[in-house]
Scaffold this motif. Structure first.
Motif, PDB file in Angstrom:
ATOM      1  N   ALA A  43       0.828  -1.210   0.000  1.00 32.89           N
ATOM      2  CA  ALA A  43       0.000   0.000   0.000  1.00 32.89           C
ATOM      3  C   ALA A  43       0.861   1.259   0.000  1.00 32.89           C
ATOM      4  CB  ALA A  43      -0.933  -0.008   1.204  1.00 32.89           C
ATOM      5  N   ALA A  44       1.956   1.236   0.741  1.00 42.13           N
ATOM      6  CA  ALA A  44       2.817   2.415   0.865  1.00 42.13           C
ATOM      7  C   ALA A  44       3.681   2.641  -0.370  1.00 42.13           C
ATOM      8  CB  ALA A  44       3.707   2.285   2.100  1.00 42.13           C
ATOM      9  N   GLU A  45       4.170   1.575  -0.977  1.00 44.05           N
ATOM     10  CA  GLU A  45       5.154   1.693  -2.057  1.00 44.05           C
ATOM     11  C   GLU A  45       4.581   1.555  -3.461  1.00 44.05           C
ATOM     12  OE1 GLU A  45       8.155   2.679  -1.611  1.00 44.05           O
ATOM     13  OE2 GLU A  45       8.261   2.483   0.562  1.00 44.05           O
ATOM     14  N   ASN A  46       3.400   0.968  -3.603  1.00 43.69           N
ATOM     15  CA  ASN A  46       2.773   0.753  -4.903  1.00 43.69           C
ATOM     16  C   ASN A  46       3.746   0.118  -5.908  1.00 43.69           C
ATOM     17  OD1 ASN A  46       0.651   0.794  -6.715  1.00 43.69           O
ATOM     18  ND2 ASN A  46       1.140   2.850  -7.441  1.00 43.69           N
ATOM     19  N   PRO A  47       4.233  -1.104  -5.600  1.00 43.33           N
ATOM     20  CA  PRO A  47       5.224  -1.727  -6.477  1.00 43.33           C
ATOM     21  C   PRO A  47       4.632  -2.158  -7.815  1.00 43.33           C
ATOM     22  CG  PRO A  47       4.489  -3.288  -4.829  1.00 43.33           C
ATOM     23  CD  PRO A  47       3.855  -1.974  -4.486  1.00 43.33           C
ATOM     24  N   ASP A  48       5.499  -2.271  -8.807  1.00 40.54           N
ATOM     25  CA  ASP A  48       5.092  -2.785 -10.115  1.00 40.54           C
ATOM     26  C   ASP A  48       4.971  -4.308 -10.076  1.00 40.54           C
ATOM     27  OD1 ASP A  48       5.228  -0.212 -11.382  1.00 40.54           O
ATOM     28  OD2 ASP A  48       7.415  -0.419 -11.366  1.00 40.54           O
ATOM     29  N   VAL A  49       5.843  -4.941  -9.280  1.00 38.79           N
ATOM     30  CA  VAL A  49       5.919  -6.404  -9.201  1.00 38.79           C
ATOM     31  C   VAL A  49       6.073  -6.811  -7.745  1.00 38.79           C
ATOM     32  CG1 VAL A  49       7.276  -8.434  -9.865  1.00 38.79           C
ATOM     33  CG2 VAL A  49       7.044  -6.534 -11.455  1.00 38.79           C
ATOM     34  N   VAL A  50       5.404  -7.904  -7.370  1.00 37.94           N
ATOM     35  CA  VAL A  50       5.586  -8.491  -6.046  1.00 37.94           C
ATOM     36  C   VAL A  50       6.089  -9.915  -6.233  1.00 37.94           C
ATOM     37  CG1 VAL A  50       4.464  -9.204  -3.900  1.00 37.94           C
ATOM     38  CG2 VAL A  50       3.741  -7.095  -5.032  1.00 37.94           C
ATOM     39  N   LEU A  51       7.265 -10.203  -5.668  1.00 36.45           N
ATOM     40  CA  LEU A  51       7.767 -11.577  -5.640  1.00 36.45           C
ATOM     41  C   LEU A  51       7.292 -12.180  -4.330  1.00 36.45           C
ATOM     42  CD1 LEU A  51      11.405 -11.159  -6.949  1.00 36.45           C
ATOM     43  CD2 LEU A  51       9.379 -11.912  -8.195  1.00 36.45           C
ATOM     44  N   MET A  52       6.421 -13.185  -4.401  1.00 37.64           N
ATOM     45  CA  MET A  52       5.727 -13.693  -3.223  1.00 37.64           C
ATOM     46  C   MET A  52       6.103 -15.136  -2.913  1.00 37.64           C
ATOM     47  SD  MET A  52       3.357 -13.137  -0.876  1.00 37.64           S
ATOM     48  CE  MET A  52       2.479 -11.689  -1.432  1.00 37.64           C
ATOM     49  N   ASP A  53       6.585 -15.351  -1.703  1.00 43.35           N
ATOM     50  CA  ASP A  53       6.786 -16.697  -1.187  1.00 43.35           C
ATOM     51  C   ASP A  53       5.407 -17.265  -0.839  1.00 43.35           C
ATOM     52  OD1 ASP A  53       7.734 -19.010   0.002  1.00 43.35           O
ATOM     53  OD2 ASP A  53       8.733 -17.996   1.666  1.00 43.35           O
ATOM     54  N   LEU A  54       5.199 -18.555  -1.038  1.00 39.48           N
ATOM     55  CA  LEU A  54       3.878 -19.137  -0.772  1.00 39.48           C
ATOM     56  C   LEU A  54       3.645 -19.441   0.699  1.00 39.48           C
ATOM     57  CD1 LEU A  54       3.445 -21.481  -3.843  1.00 39.48           C
ATOM     58  CD2 LEU A  54       2.662 -19.135  -3.514  1.00 39.48           C
ATOM     59  N   ARG A  55       4.688 -19.790   1.437  1.00 38.46           N
ATOM     60  CA  ARG A  55       4.564 -20.058   2.873  1.00 38.46           C
ATOM     61  C   ARG A  55       5.376 -19.018   3.619  1.00 38.46           C
ATOM     62  NH1 ARG A  55       6.118 -26.159   2.494  1.00 38.46           N
ATOM     63  NH2 ARG A  55       4.690 -26.674   0.816  1.00 38.46           N
ATOM     64  N   ALA A  57       6.110 -16.381   7.193  1.00 37.83           N
ATOM     65  CA  ALA A  57       6.194 -16.410   8.650  1.00 37.83           C
ATOM     66  C   ALA A  57       4.840 -16.107   9.273  1.00 37.83           C
ATOM     67  CB  ALA A  57       7.225 -15.390   9.116  1.00 37.83           C
ATOM     68  N   CYS A  58       4.694 -16.443  10.524  1.00 37.06           N
ATOM     69  CA  CYS A  58       3.461 -16.186  11.291  1.00 37.06           C
ATOM     70  C   CYS A  58       2.259 -16.892  10.681  1.00 37.06           C
ATOM     71  CB  CYS A  58       3.200 -14.703  11.422  1.00 37.06           C
ATOM     72  SG  CYS A  58       4.549 -13.776  12.169  1.00 37.06           S
ATOM     73  N   ALA A  59       2.487 -18.058  10.109  1.00 38.79           N
ATOM     74  CA  ALA A  59       1.420 -18.870   9.490  1.00 38.79           C
ATOM     75  C   ALA A  59       0.671 -18.112   8.392  1.00 38.79           C
ATOM     76  CB  ALA A  59       0.461 -19.382  10.551  1.00 38.79           C
ATOM     77  N   SER A  60       1.338 -17.158   7.765  1.00 37.16           N
ATOM     78  CA  SER A  60       0.731 -16.420   6.662  1.00 37.16           C
ATOM     79  C   SER A  60       0.783 -17.254   5.393  1.00 37.16           C
ATOM     80  CB  SER A  60       1.473 -15.113   6.412  1.00 37.16           C
ATOM     81  OG  SER A  60       1.405 -14.265   7.535  1.00 37.16           O
ATOM     82  N   ASP A  61      -0.187 -17.063   4.528  1.00 39.62           N
ATOM     83  CA  ASP A  61      -0.295 -17.787   3.264  1.00 39.62           C
ATOM     84  C   ASP A  61      -0.053 -16.804   2.119  1.00 39.62           C
ATOM     85  OD1 ASP A  61      -1.146 -19.085   0.957  1.00 39.62           O
ATOM     86  OD2 ASP A  61      -2.896 -19.957   1.898  1.00 39.62           O
ATOM     87  N   GLY A  62       1.000 -17.037   1.337  1.00 40.63           N
ATOM     88  CA  GLY A  62       1.334 -16.133   0.238  1.00 40.63           C
ATOM     89  C   GLY A  62       0.237 -16.054  -0.814  1.00 40.63           C
ATOM     90  N   ILE A  63      -0.470 -17.140  -1.047  1.00 43.20           N
ATOM     91  CA  ILE A  63      -1.551 -17.126  -2.039  1.00 43.20           C
ATOM     92  C   ILE A  63      -2.708 -16.259  -1.541  1.00 43.20           C
ATOM     93  CG2 ILE A  63      -3.274 -18.533  -3.234  1.00 43.20           C
ATOM     94  CD1 ILE A  63      -1.151 -20.778  -3.251  1.00 43.20           C
ATOM     95  N   LYS A  64      -3.076 -16.421  -0.278  1.00 37.96           N
ATOM     96  CA  LYS A  64      -4.160 -15.615   0.303  1.00 37.96           C
ATOM     97  C   LYS A  64      -3.795 -14.134   0.320  1.00 37.96           C
ATOM     98  CE  LYS A  64      -6.530 -14.747   4.603  1.00 37.96           C
ATOM     99  NZ  LYS A  64      -6.022 -14.507   5.931  1.00 37.96           N
ATOM    100  N   THR A  65      -2.560 -13.868   0.659  1.00 36.34           N
ATOM    101  CA  THR A  65      -2.093 -12.486   0.744  1.00 36.34           C
ATOM    102  C   THR A  65      -2.202 -11.815  -0.603  1.00 36.34           C
ATOM    103  OG1 THR A  65      -0.551 -13.079   2.495  1.00 36.34           O
ATOM    104  CG2 THR A  65      -0.163 -11.004   1.389  1.00 36.34           C
TER     105      THR A  65
END
Length: 65
Positions: A43-55, A57-65
């Protein structure tokens, strides 16, 4: 070049990826390790591309995110 947000919970991997992206001419605008920081930085940086890990930290889900 592209503004890139790197979402990776393993610090050494995140730093290596950011290093190579920087040398390729891209602007790494941040490294996030979990869902909350990824969404906040996106939200702060408005990136052109996000490289997302699928699993994340903190039980976060990269797909959901």
């Amino acid at each position: 070049m592209a503004k890139v947000l790197n979402v990776e919970d393993e610090l050494l991997v995140a730093e290596a990826m950011s290093h190579f992206l920087g040398h390729a001419g891209h602007n790494v605008v941040g490294i996030a390790k979990d869902e909350v920081s990824a969404l906040s930085q996106a939200a702060a940086e408005n990136p052109d591309v996000v490289l997302m890990d699928l699993r994340l930290a903190c039980a976060s889900d990269g797909i959901k995110t």
